[in-house]
Design an enzyme around this catalytic site. Structure first.
Site, PDB file in Angstrom:
ATOM      1  N   LYS A  57       8.962  -4.495  50.384  1.00 30.84           N
ATOM      2  CA  LYS A  57       9.010  -3.196  50.214  1.00 30.84           C
ATOM      3  C   LYS A  57       7.544  -2.683  49.923  1.00 30.84           C
ATOM      4  O   LYS A  57       7.346  -3.330  48.848  1.00 30.84           O
ATOM      5  CB  LYS A  57       9.833  -1.809  49.613  1.00 30.84           C
ATOM      6  CG  LYS A  57       9.662  -0.267  50.614  1.00 30.84           C
ATOM      7  CD  LYS A  57      11.321  -0.112  49.847  1.00 30.84           C
ATOM      8  CE  LYS A  57      11.223   1.768  50.304  1.00 30.84           C
ATOM      9  NZ  LYS A  57      12.325   2.420  49.733  1.00 30.84           N
ATOM     10  N   SER A  63      14.617   4.991  53.340  1.00 25.69           N
ATOM     11  CA  SER A  63      13.305   4.712  52.582  1.00 25.69           C
ATOM     12  C   SER A  63      12.828   3.448  53.830  1.00 25.69           C
ATOM     13  O   SER A  63      11.099   3.362  53.686  1.00 25.69           O
ATOM     14  CB  SER A  63      12.248   5.267  51.979  1.00 25.69           C
ATOM     15  OG  SER A  63      13.195   4.806  50.753  1.00 25.69           O
ATOM     16  N   SER A 101      18.637   4.876  50.386  1.00 24.91           N
ATOM     17  CA  SER A 101      17.465   3.738  51.077  1.00 24.91           C
ATOM     18  C   SER A 101      18.166   2.965  51.186  1.00 24.91           C
ATOM     19  O   SER A 101      17.244   1.811  51.636  1.00 24.91           O
ATOM     20  CB  SER A 101      15.960   3.939  50.335  1.00 24.91           C
ATOM     21  OG  SER A 101      15.871   5.425  50.085  1.00 24.91           O
TER      22      SER A 101
END
Length: 587
Positions: A69, A143, A167
């Protein structure tokens, strides 16, 4: 499409039926076919990935492609956190990336996210909106949107996300994969752009629980440079007859009756695996979930990017800006009130945990179309966090897994939660539950789950070991027990007749325990248990004059433990009267 699961690739490399270079060819072909955006923010060029392979150590993850990420640092690559104006290029990778690459894993690129990891939807990014691999009209979850889609689409074997409010779990439910949200501090956050630093966890996305655990085995190492890193032993597997908690009353599915039916089926499968259902009062957990965005922890999000948010507010996504800058009205007094309320709720939850070994919940009660979320971003995002927001506040471990498909083809997911540092145990149980799902497959690839190996349960036979000095919790060599996943079983004392000496010229300082029939006994010991392989490797590194013998404890129990050769006590200081090594150190 061949499977990218770790076991398949390792076997293929060993047999010569595939090479890591051929796998990288396939990975980049798949990415080209799907398109770089919106899954990726920064993609490593193929020739650089191949060069990375040439330098990769042949460790436990050699040749395994992965993604991270884009709020996790990679040396020489921009870190954007989903905000172009915030971007910087670090000279050092995050600790977790260093660990993975040291074992030969091949980084493919950095993935899209809800800006500054603020959101559970995947719609809050200037780099595009990720959708579920099963529907272009439905949210991917956030997210960690790009990281989840990259695994579900078969672009990488595993990926790293983050999890503050869910997330690392919500995107799992929408993409039919596995998401391991480790206990806080188990994976170092050094090199992570924080959302809420006291709550953040780097999470693992994979196709199977076994793959997630294989990554955790490498990544979950204590990091002394991270103030929030924690040293802890893992729990053993749950026995048959484990108790799983379900909230009393009707769960909220936000009108999604198909999801409600799938959850009921998951409960029945857990029963079939030997679980005993108990009903719990969910009130403290639900009230804790509300604290995350209605309480002072929003101010921690502002603290993470305070200077940037105040000097360049226009650079923030509109929804993210409203959430983060809204924290300016939260006072220090509000912060302390929030901590006090959290402590009260955790204490209330203890009563419920006394009745269960694990908790079973829907990962989310429902899912939404992208246009629905864009029209009502705050309320619908909040709905998706109903069963996730409390987990890190309450210091729990969690793993999210698939639980079937609705008639419209959209996946549904469930989450198993345990106490802190029960990650291995809940993952083993989750794997059994995942494999009990009829016709389970890996993400959106169509590859059958039963073509992959299950989590191998730890051997039932454990060896107990008594430690008396530098291996005690908090002492310099305790990490040798942690690295072997040794579990603390008891703190007790020896029988009479033992003497304890502070040995001379040892680094780090160590005591020597001797049975001479003279000592008053009652020497403090900690009893750890570990499997035979771990015990063997531990004993192999014990230096003379120390060794492992058989100790008698105060209750008459015999246990393996540290003993010292008698000659080493000549010239050493007799510290028996202090009752143990800690008593001597505190003199």
């Amino acid at each position: 499409m061949f499977s990218l699961d770790i076991d398949h690739l390792k076997n293929a490399y060993a047999s010569g039926s595939l090479t890591p270079a051929q796998v990288l060819d396939q990975v980049y072909d798949r990415i080209a076919s799907m398109g770089e955006r919106p899954v990726w923010i920064s993609l490593i060029p193929k020739d650089q990935a191949l060069a990375q392979l040439q330098q990769a150590p042949k460790g436990r993850l050699w040749g395994i492609p992965f993604a991270v990420k884009d709020n996790i640092d990679v040396a020489g690559m921009p870190t954007t956190a989903g905000c172009p104006d915030f971007a910087y290029t670090p000279s050092r990778s995050a600790f977790v990336v260093e660990r993975l690459q040291a074992e030969g894993a091949i980084l493919i690129g950095k993935t899209n996210l809800d800006q500054f990891a603020t959101g559970l939807v995947g719609t809050r990014s200037p780099y595009g909106i990720c959708s579920s691999v099963f529907s272009p009209d439905h949210v991917s979850g956030g997210s960690s949107s790009g990281s989840a889609v990259a695994v579900a689409a078969g672009l990488v074997s595993f990926s790293l996300g983050t999890d503050t409010a869910g997330s690392g779990r919500v995107p799992v439910a929408f993409n039919n994969i596995v998401g391991l949200k480790p206990s806080k501090g188990l994976i170092s956050n050094r090199g992570l752009v924080p959302a809420c630093r006291s709550l953040d966890c780097i999470s693992i996305f994979a196709g199977t629980c076994a793959d997630a655990l294989a990554v955790l085995e490498v990544a979950g190492v204590y990091d002394p440079e991270d103030a929030f890193s924690r040293n802890a032993a893992q729990a053993g597997p749950w026995p048959d007859g484990f108790r799983f908690g379900l909230p009393m009353g009707k769960l909220e599915f936000f009108g999604d009756t198909q999801a409600e039916a799938l959850f009921a089926q998951a409960v029945e499968r857990l029963h079939a695996l030997g679980g005993q259902q108990v009903y719990i009062d969910f009130t403290p957990f639900a009230q804790c979930a509300q604290l995350l965005y209605s309480g002072p922890w929003v101010a921690e999000r502002l603290a993470a990017i305070d200077d940037f948010a105040n000097t360049k507010p226009e650079s923030l996504h509109e929804v993210v800006r409203g959430i983060i800058l809204g924290a300016k009205d939260i006072s220090a007094a509000d912060g302390f009130k929030g901590f006090y309320r959290l402590a009260e709720l955790i204490r209330q939850a203890e009563t419920q945990w006394a009745r269960m070994d694990v908790m079973l919940l829907p990962t989310t009660g429902t899912t939404y179309r992208i246009d629905e979320v864009l029209a009502d971003p705050i309320r619908l995002n909040s709905n998706l966090g109903a069963y996730t927001n409390f987990v890190n506040l309450m210091d729990l471990s969690a793993i999210a897994i698939p639980a079937g498909f609705r008639p419209n083809g959209l996946p549904f997911g469930i989450t198993i939660m345990g106490r802190a540092f029960q990650d291995d145990a809940i993952a083993a149980l989750a794997d059994r539950l995942h494999r009990a799902l009829p016709s389970a497959s890996l993400g959106g690839t169509g590859i059958a789950l039963d073509s992959t190996p299950p989590v191998v349960a730890a051997a039932n036979e454990k060896i107990a070991l008594a430690v008396v000095g530098a291996h005690l919790a908090g002492q310099p060599l305790h990490h040798q027990l942690v690295e072997r996943k040794a579990r603390l079983r008891a703190v007790t004392r020896t029988a009479a007749g033992y003497s304890l000496y502070a040995l001379a010229d040892t680094q780090p300082a160590k005591p020597g325990l001797v049975f001479d029939g003279l000592g008053a006994g009652a020497i403090e010991v900690e009893i750890y248990e570990m499997d035979a392989a771990a015990f063997g490797s531990f004993v192999a590194q014990i230096p003379a004059p120390l060794g492992i013998g058989t100790l008698t404890l105060a209750d008459g129990t015999l246990v393996k433990g540290f003993l010292c050769e008698g000659h080493a006590t000549r010239g050493a200081t007799d510290i028996t009267a202090f009752g143990g090594w800690r008593g001597w150190l505190a003199r």
